[in-house]
Write a protein that holds these residues in place. Structure first.
Motif, mmCIF file in Angstrom:
data_model
loop_
_atom_site.group_PDB
_atom_site.id
_atom_site.type_symbol
_atom_site.label_atom_id
_atom_site.label_comp_id
_atom_site.label_asym_id
_atom_site.label_seq_id
_atom_site.Cartn_x
_atom_site.Cartn_y
_atom_site.Cartn_z
ATOM 1 N N LYS A 7 0.835 -1.205 0.000
ATOM 2 C CA LYS A 7 0.000 0.000 0.000
ATOM 3 C C LYS A 7 0.867 1.251 0.000
ATOM 4 C CE LYS A 7 -3.735 -2.220 2.657
ATOM 5 N NZ LYS A 7 -4.345 -2.284 4.004
ATOM 6 N N LEU A 8 1.970 1.208 0.729
ATOM 7 C CA LEU A 8 2.871 2.359 0.777
ATOM 8 C C LEU A 8 3.458 2.633 -0.605
ATOM 9 C CD1 LEU A 8 4.200 4.461 2.622
ATOM 10 C CD2 LEU A 8 6.049 2.814 3.022
ATOM 11 N N ARG A 9 3.818 1.574 -1.323
ATOM 12 C CA ARG A 9 4.351 1.750 -2.681
ATOM 13 C C ARG A 9 3.298 2.343 -3.601
ATOM 14 N NH1 ARG A 9 4.850 -1.828 -7.083
ATOM 15 N NH2 ARG A 9 4.030 -3.533 -5.821
ATOM 16 N N TYR A 10 2.054 1.900 -3.448
ATOM 17 C CA TYR A 10 0.958 2.459 -4.255
ATOM 18 C C TYR A 10 0.770 3.947 -3.935
ATOM 19 C CZ TYR A 10 -0.519 -2.312 -5.527
ATOM 20 O OH TYR A 10 -0.594 -3.580 -6.023
ATOM 21 N N PHE A 11 0.795 4.262 -2.634
ATOM 22 C CA PHE A 11 0.642 5.660 -2.244
ATOM 23 C C PHE A 11 1.750 6.526 -2.831
ATOM 24 C CE2 PHE A 11 2.301 8.918 0.654
ATOM 25 C CZ PHE A 11 1.260 9.846 0.582
ATOM 26 N N ALA A 12 2.992 6.051 -2.756
ATOM 27 C CA ALA A 12 4.132 6.824 -3.259
ATOM 28 C C ALA A 12 3.972 7.110 -4.749
ATOM 29 C CB ALA A 12 5.436 6.083 -3.001
ATOM 30 N N ALA A 13 3.443 6.140 -5.500
ATOM 31 C CA ALA A 13 3.239 6.344 -6.938
ATOM 32 C C ALA A 13 2.207 7.434 -7.193
ATOM 33 C CB ALA A 13 2.811 5.036 -7.588
ATOM 34 N N VAL A 14 1.118 7.428 -6.425
ATOM 35 C CA VAL A 14 0.099 8.467 -6.579
ATOM 36 C C VAL A 14 0.647 9.815 -6.132
ATOM 37 C CG1 VAL A 14 -2.190 9.259 -5.859
ATOM 38 C CG2 VAL A 14 -1.793 6.826 -6.294
ATOM 39 N N ALA A 15 1.358 9.826 -5.012
ATOM 40 C CA ALA A 15 1.888 11.082 -4.473
ATOM 41 C C ALA A 15 2.916 11.705 -5.416
ATOM 42 C CB ALA A 15 2.513 10.839 -3.102
ATOM 43 N N ASP A 16 3.686 10.866 -6.096
ATOM 44 C CA ASP A 16 4.694 11.389 -7.030
ATOM 45 C C ASP A 16 4.061 11.978 -8.279
ATOM 46 O OD1 ASP A 16 6.900 10.836 -5.467
ATOM 47 O OD2 ASP A 16 7.231 8.851 -6.327
ATOM 48 N N THR A 17 2.986 11.359 -8.762
ATOM 49 C CA THR A 17 2.357 11.808 -10.009
ATOM 50 C C THR A 17 1.182 12.744 -9.772
ATOM 51 O OG1 THR A 17 0.878 9.880 -10.035
ATOM 52 C CG2 THR A 17 3.007 9.661 -11.176
ATOM 53 N N LEU A 18 0.587 12.649 -8.560
ATOM 54 C CA LEU A 18 -0.656 13.370 -8.247
ATOM 55 C C LEU A 18 -1.717 13.103 -9.316
ATOM 56 C CD1 LEU A 18 0.699 16.789 -6.888
ATOM 57 C CD2 LEU A 18 -0.152 14.815 -5.593
ATOM 58 N N HIS A 19 -1.754 11.836 -9.735
ATOM 59 C CA HIS A 19 -2.723 11.437 -10.767
ATOM 60 C C HIS A 19 -2.959 9.929 -10.641
ATOM 61 C CE1 HIS A 19 -4.542 10.764 -14.717
ATOM 62 N NE2 HIS A 19 -4.677 12.090 -14.831
ATOM 63 N N PHE A 20 -4.184 9.536 -10.310
ATOM 64 C CA PHE A 20 -4.482 8.121 -10.095
ATOM 65 C C PHE A 20 -4.315 7.312 -11.372
ATOM 66 C CE2 PHE A 20 -6.134 9.496 -6.070
ATOM 67 C CZ PHE A 20 -6.117 8.372 -5.256
ATOM 68 N N GLY A 21 -4.734 7.869 -12.505
ATOM 69 C CA GLY A 21 -4.636 7.132 -13.762
ATOM 70 C C GLY A 21 -3.203 6.805 -14.133
ATOM 71 N N ARG A 22 -2.331 7.819 -14.096
ATOM 72 C CA ARG A 22 -0.925 7.589 -14.458
ATOM 73 C C ARG A 22 -0.251 6.658 -13.460
ATOM 74 N NH1 ARG A 22 -1.072 13.130 -16.068
ATOM 75 N NH2 ARG A 22 -0.230 13.839 -14.058
ATOM 76 N N ALA A 23 -0.580 6.829 -12.161
ATOM 77 C CA ALA A 23 0.014 5.946 -11.152
ATOM 78 C C ALA A 23 -0.414 4.504 -11.379
ATOM 79 C CB ALA A 23 -0.396 6.405 -9.756
ATOM 80 N N ALA A 24 -1.687 4.290 -11.726
ATOM 81 C CA ALA A 24 -2.173 2.926 -11.985
ATOM 82 C C ALA A 24 -1.437 2.310 -13.168
ATOM 83 C CB ALA A 24 -3.681 2.957 -12.235
ATOM 84 N N GLU A 25 -1.186 3.112 -14.205
ATOM 85 C CA GLU A 25 -0.452 2.606 -15.368
ATOM 86 C C GLU A 25 0.971 2.211 -14.979
ATOM 87 O OE1 GLU A 25 -0.524 5.483 -18.471
ATOM 88 O OE2 GLU A 25 -2.698 5.395 -18.750
ATOM 89 N N GLU A 26 1.629 3.051 -14.185
ATOM 90 C CA GLU A 26 2.994 2.741 -13.755
ATOM 91 C C GLU A 26 3.046 1.463 -12.923
ATOM 92 O OE1 GLU A 26 4.699 6.001 -11.677
ATOM 93 O OE2 GLU A 26 4.608 7.388 -13.382
ATOM 94 N N LEU A 27 2.017 1.258 -12.107
ATOM 95 C CA LEU A 27 1.986 0.095 -11.217
ATOM 96 C C LEU A 27 1.417 -1.147 -11.897
ATOM 97 C CD1 LEU A 27 0.631 1.987 -8.076
ATOM 98 C CD2 LEU A 27 2.927 1.001 -8.305
ATOM 99 N N HIS A 28 0.857 -0.964 -13.105
ATOM 100 C CA HIS A 28 0.248 -2.064 -13.865
ATOM 101 C C HIS A 28 -0.926 -2.705 -13.107
ATOM 102 C CE1 HIS A 28 3.612 -1.740 -16.627
ATOM 103 N NE2 HIS A 28 4.455 -1.907 -15.618
ATOM 104 N N ILE A 29 -1.761 -1.827 -12.515
ATOM 105 C CA ILE A 29 -2.979 -2.296 -11.863
ATOM 106 C C ILE A 29 -4.133 -1.414 -12.325
ATOM 107 C CG2 ILE A 29 -1.767 -3.177 -9.827
ATOM 108 C CD1 ILE A 29 -2.680 -0.680 -8.315
ATOM 109 N N ALA A 30 -5.347 -1.883 -12.098
ATOM 110 C CA ALA A 30 -6.528 -1.104 -12.475
ATOM 111 C C ALA A 30 -6.694 0.077 -11.520
ATOM 112 C CB ALA A 30 -7.763 -1.983 -12.449
#
Length: 300
Positions: A7-30
């Motif tokens: 969950k922390l890794r997911y949060f960091a991806a969103v916090a870095d991009t400030l965009h759920f869509g782009r973070a989801a693409e980077e993490l390869h999840i829906a």
């Protein structure tokens, strides 16, 4: 409740991009899965981490604090996985990082007398990556130069080096025995960060140099002046660059660094070897020491 690293890794991806869509693409999840995981993390911590509204995504104060702490935590977890993998192979290997102009060989030789079966590999590192490489386990020990972000690291001063001015060969002070800060007042400065090493601020040349090679090329092209540790005069030369001592400038601080979570007898022994040979390492960057046994003139 223990902090869930996924969950922390997911949060960091969103916090870095400030965009759920782009973070989801980077993490390869829906994206819906990502949103649920962030809400679950907020529930676990008992506080909102993100503000979601029509303007986009922003961090709360708690979110900013968590993002600041997340990097070292995730890097430490990655380093643990890397070290376990190495140990599972049965290999005994130590990766030592070093900044330009720092001679690692004296410590490696001393360390080898106690651990002849350990392979010591070396890797040159730059200032903008030295902390990250230590935290994620790509290097075990680092000869670093300040400044460095010390969060998650154990940093031990080793020695200091005088700095020299790096000038184009046609500069009015090129070839001088030494100069002062005042001599260079108003000169455009090539520097890797916005924090300058001088007492008097210089105009920013507009280039963020990364490493000695880039510094020398920009100076040679006449884009500004710079400052380097004295060891650059031993390990580097350029036909269109002159190194001039500037004694009043604050010295460059060389330190040993290791991830604070890294506990290893091998690392401790290398630390001891590096500290025992610090004087030799420092003198490797002293041109006068080499000149005493060689009448050659430094190349500028």
């Amino acid at each position: 409740m223990d902090l869930d690293l996924r969950k922390l890794r997911y949060f960091a991806a969103v916090a870095d991009t400030l965009h759920f869509g782009r973070a989801a693409e980077e993490l390869h999840i829906a994206q819906p899965v990502l949103s649920r995981q962030i809400r679950a993390l907020e529930h676990d911590l008992g506080t909102p981490l993100l503000i979601r509204d029509s303007h986009g995504v922003a961090l709360t104060d708690a979110g900013r604090q968590l993002l600041s702490d997340a990097g070292p935590l995730l890097a430490s977890a990655h380093a643990v996985r890397r070290r376990v993998t190495v140990a599972a192979r049965g290999s005994r290997r130590l990766m030592v990082g070093f900044r330009a102009g720092i001679a690692v060989t004296p410590a490696v030789r001393r360390f080898a007398t106690r651990h002849p079966d350990v392979l010591v590999d070396v890797q040159r590192i730059e200032g903008d990556e030295q902390a990250a490489l230590l935290l994620d386990g790509r290097i075990d020990v680092g000869y670093v130069r300040l400044p460095i972000v010390e969060t998650g690291l154990r940093v031990t001063p080793l020695y200091t080096e005088p700095r020299v001015a790096v000038l184009p060969s046609g500069h009015r002070f090129a070839g001088k025995e030494q100069i002062t800060e005042a001599d260079l007042a108003g000169e455009s400065l090539l520097w890797p960060t916005s924090i300058q090493p001088t007492r008097r601020p210089h105009p920013d040349a507009g280039y963020r140099v990364r490493g000695v090679d880039e510094t020398l090329e920009h100076v040679a092209a006449g884009r500004g002046i710079s400052f380097l540790a004295r060891s650059a005069t031993v390990f580097y030369s350029h036909p269109d660059v002159s190194f001039v001592p500037i004694p009043e400038l604050a010295p460059d601080q060389v330190c040993l660094a290791v991830a604070a979570s890294r506990h290893s007898p091998l690392v401790d022994d290398f630390f001891a070897a590096a500290q025992a040979t610090a004087d030799i390492t420092a003198e490797c960057g002293n041109y006068e020491m080499w000149q005493s046994g060689n009448d050659a003139v430094p190349q500028h």
